[in-house]
Design a protein around this motif. Structure first.
Motif, PDB file in Angstrom:
ATOM      1  N   MET A  11       0.831  -1.207   0.000  1.00  0.00           N
ATOM      2  CA  MET A  11       0.000   0.000   0.000  1.00  0.00           C
ATOM      3  C   MET A  11       0.864   1.254   0.000  1.00  0.00           C
ATOM      4  O   MET A  11       0.566   2.228  -0.708  1.00  0.00           O
ATOM      5  CB  MET A  11      -0.963  -0.001   1.184  1.00  0.00           C
ATOM      6  CG  MET A  11      -2.062  -1.041   1.075  1.00  0.00           C
ATOM      7  SD  MET A  11      -3.347  -0.906   2.348  1.00  0.00           S
ATOM      8  CE  MET A  11      -2.496  -1.500   3.785  1.00  0.00           C
ATOM      9  N   ARG A  12       1.946   1.252   0.765  1.00  0.00           N
ATOM     10  CA  ARG A  12       2.867   2.403   0.780  1.00  0.00           C
ATOM     11  C   ARG A  12       3.492   2.615  -0.594  1.00  0.00           C
ATOM     12  O   ARG A  12       3.596   3.746  -1.081  1.00  0.00           O
ATOM     13  CB  ARG A  12       3.970   2.191   1.811  1.00  0.00           C
ATOM     14  CG  ARG A  12       3.525   2.402   3.220  1.00  0.00           C
ATOM     15  CD  ARG A  12       4.689   2.223   4.170  1.00  0.00           C
ATOM     16  NE  ARG A  12       4.256   2.479   5.535  1.00  0.00           N
ATOM     17  CZ  ARG A  12       4.763   1.900   6.601  1.00  0.00           C
ATOM     18  NH1 ARG A  12       5.746   1.033   6.474  1.00  0.00           N
ATOM     19  NH2 ARG A  12       4.314   2.178   7.790  1.00  0.00           N
ATOM     20  N   ASP A  13       3.917   1.523  -1.209  1.00  0.00           N
ATOM     21  CA  ASP A  13       4.524   1.611  -2.540  1.00  0.00           C
ATOM     22  C   ASP A  13       3.505   2.137  -3.558  1.00  0.00           C
ATOM     23  O   ASP A  13       3.852   2.951  -4.421  1.00  0.00           O
ATOM     24  CB  ASP A  13       5.057   0.249  -2.982  1.00  0.00           C
ATOM     25  CG  ASP A  13       6.244  -0.221  -2.150  1.00  0.00           C
ATOM     26  OD1 ASP A  13       6.867   0.608  -1.442  1.00  0.00           O
ATOM     27  OD2 ASP A  13       6.542  -1.436  -2.196  1.00  0.00           O
ATOM     28  N   ALA A  14       2.271   1.669  -3.449  1.00  0.00           N
ATOM     29  CA  ALA A  14       1.223   2.146  -4.352  1.00  0.00           C
ATOM     30  C   ALA A  14       0.981   3.638  -4.146  1.00  0.00           C
ATOM     31  O   ALA A  14       0.841   4.395  -5.119  1.00  0.00           O
ATOM     32  CB  ALA A  14      -0.072   1.357  -4.124  1.00  0.00           C
ATOM     33  N   LEU A  15       0.955   4.077  -2.899  1.00  0.00           N
ATOM     34  CA  LEU A  15       0.771   5.498  -2.592  1.00  0.00           C
ATOM     35  C   LEU A  15       1.899   6.328  -3.201  1.00  0.00           C
ATOM     36  O   LEU A  15       1.648   7.351  -3.846  1.00  0.00           O
ATOM     37  CB  LEU A  15       0.692   5.710  -1.085  1.00  0.00           C
ATOM     38  CG  LEU A  15       0.567   7.152  -0.602  1.00  0.00           C
ATOM     39  CD1 LEU A  15      -0.693   7.820  -1.151  1.00  0.00           C
ATOM     40  CD2 LEU A  15       0.580   7.191   0.918  1.00  0.00           C
ATOM     41  N   ASP A  16       3.126   5.887  -3.018  1.00  0.00           N
ATOM     42  CA  ASP A  16       4.273   6.608  -3.575  1.00  0.00           C
ATOM     43  C   ASP A  16       4.189   6.677  -5.099  1.00  0.00           C
ATOM     44  O   ASP A  16       4.478   7.720  -5.699  1.00  0.00           O
ATOM     45  CB  ASP A  16       5.590   5.937  -3.166  1.00  0.00           C
ATOM     46  CG  ASP A  16       5.894   6.105  -1.687  1.00  0.00           C
ATOM     47  OD1 ASP A  16       5.301   6.999  -1.034  1.00  0.00           O
ATOM     48  OD2 ASP A  16       6.738   5.333  -1.180  1.00  0.00           O
ATOM     49  N   THR A  17       3.787   5.588  -5.724  1.00  0.00           N
ATOM     50  CA  THR A  17       3.680   5.540  -7.182  1.00  0.00           C
ATOM     51  C   THR A  17       2.610   6.499  -7.682  1.00  0.00           C
ATOM     52  O   THR A  17       2.832   7.257  -8.634  1.00  0.00           O
ATOM     53  CB  THR A  17       3.376   4.102  -7.655  1.00  0.00           C
ATOM     54  OG1 THR A  17       4.471   3.266  -7.268  1.00  0.00           O
ATOM     55  CG2 THR A  17       3.191   4.031  -9.156  1.00  0.00           C
ATOM     56  N   VAL A  18       1.453   6.485  -7.049  1.00  0.00           N
ATOM     57  CA  VAL A  18       0.371   7.382  -7.475  1.00  0.00           C
ATOM     58  C   VAL A  18       0.769   8.832  -7.254  1.00  0.00           C
ATOM     59  O   VAL A  18       0.580   9.683  -8.138  1.00  0.00           O
ATOM     60  CB  VAL A  18      -0.952   7.051  -6.737  1.00  0.00           C
ATOM     61  CG1 VAL A  18      -2.019   8.085  -7.046  1.00  0.00           C
ATOM     62  CG2 VAL A  18      -1.429   5.653  -7.113  1.00  0.00           C
ATOM     63  N   MET A  19       1.353   9.131  -6.106  1.00  0.00           N
ATOM     64  CA  MET A  19       1.740  10.514  -5.819  1.00  0.00           C
ATOM     65  C   MET A  19       2.821  11.004  -6.784  1.00  0.00           C
ATOM     66  O   MET A  19       2.846  12.178  -7.140  1.00  0.00           O
ATOM     67  CB  MET A  19       2.206  10.651  -4.370  1.00  0.00           C
ATOM     68  CG  MET A  19       1.090  10.478  -3.354  1.00  0.00           C
ATOM     69  SD  MET A  19      -0.345  11.558  -3.618  1.00  0.00           S
ATOM     70  CE  MET A  19       0.403  13.171  -3.389  1.00  0.00           C
ATOM     71  N   ALA A  20       3.695  10.120  -7.227  1.00  0.00           N
ATOM     72  CA  ALA A  20       4.745  10.498  -8.176  1.00  0.00           C
ATOM     73  C   ALA A  20       4.163  10.871  -9.539  1.00  0.00           C
ATOM     74  O   ALA A  20       4.798  11.594 -10.313  1.00  0.00           O
ATOM     75  CB  ALA A  20       5.753   9.364  -8.331  1.00  0.00           C
ATOM     76  N   SER A  21       2.950  10.410  -9.817  1.00  0.00           N
ATOM     77  CA  SER A  21       2.323  10.710 -11.106  1.00  0.00           C
ATOM     78  C   SER A  21       1.545  12.025 -11.104  1.00  0.00           C
ATOM     79  O   SER A  21       1.061  12.459 -12.139  1.00  0.00           O
ATOM     80  CB  SER A  21       1.376   9.566 -11.505  1.00  0.00           C
ATOM     81  OG  SER A  21       0.194   9.601 -10.711  1.00  0.00           O
ATOM     82  N   VAL A  22       1.435  12.656  -9.943  1.00  0.00           N
ATOM     83  CA  VAL A  22       0.667  13.902  -9.824  1.00  0.00           C
ATOM     84  C   VAL A  22       1.554  15.080 -10.216  1.00  0.00           C
ATOM     85  O   VAL A  22       2.608  15.291  -9.621  1.00  0.00           O
ATOM     86  CB  VAL A  22       0.155  14.098  -8.379  1.00  0.00           C
ATOM     87  CG1 VAL A  22      -0.578  15.428  -8.243  1.00  0.00           C
ATOM     88  CG2 VAL A  22      -0.745  12.945  -7.966  1.00  0.00           C
ATOM     89  N   PRO A  23       1.126  15.856 -11.220  1.00  0.00           N
ATOM     90  CA  PRO A  23       1.895  17.045 -11.582  1.00  0.00           C
ATOM     91  C   PRO A  23       1.956  18.021 -10.406  1.00  0.00           C
ATOM     92  O   PRO A  23       1.011  18.120  -9.616  1.00  0.00           O
ATOM     93  CB  PRO A  23       1.098  17.656 -12.738  1.00  0.00           C
ATOM     94  CG  PRO A  23       0.218  16.557 -13.243  1.00  0.00           C
ATOM     95  CD  PRO A  23      -0.043  15.660 -12.059  1.00  0.00           C
TER      96      PRO A  23
END
Length: 69
Positions: A11-23
């Protein structure tokens, strides 16, 4: 609800991945917490794969940003 250490890391990794995609211009106050909540909800409903959690959160991202702005 109790989650395994492995699922918590997923879940942490998924959060980091999604947040990295936010401009940067769309990164609003409270966004990370709202995305984390979305990921937790998905996990609570049985979604436990990294790809599934990322997809669930990514699909809600624009709605979350709209709600927070």
């Amino acid at each position: 609800m109790k989650y395994s250490a492995e699922l918590i890391q997923t879940m942490r990794d998924a959060l980091d991945t999604v947040m990295a995609s936010v401009p940067a211009d769309q990164s609003v106050f409270g966004l990370k917490a709202a995305v984390a909540e979305c990921i937790l909800r998905a996990a609570a409903h049985g979604q436990t794969s990294f790809d599934g959690l990322v997809t669930s959160a990514s699909n809600q991202l624009q709605s979350i940003i709209s709600m927070l702005t």
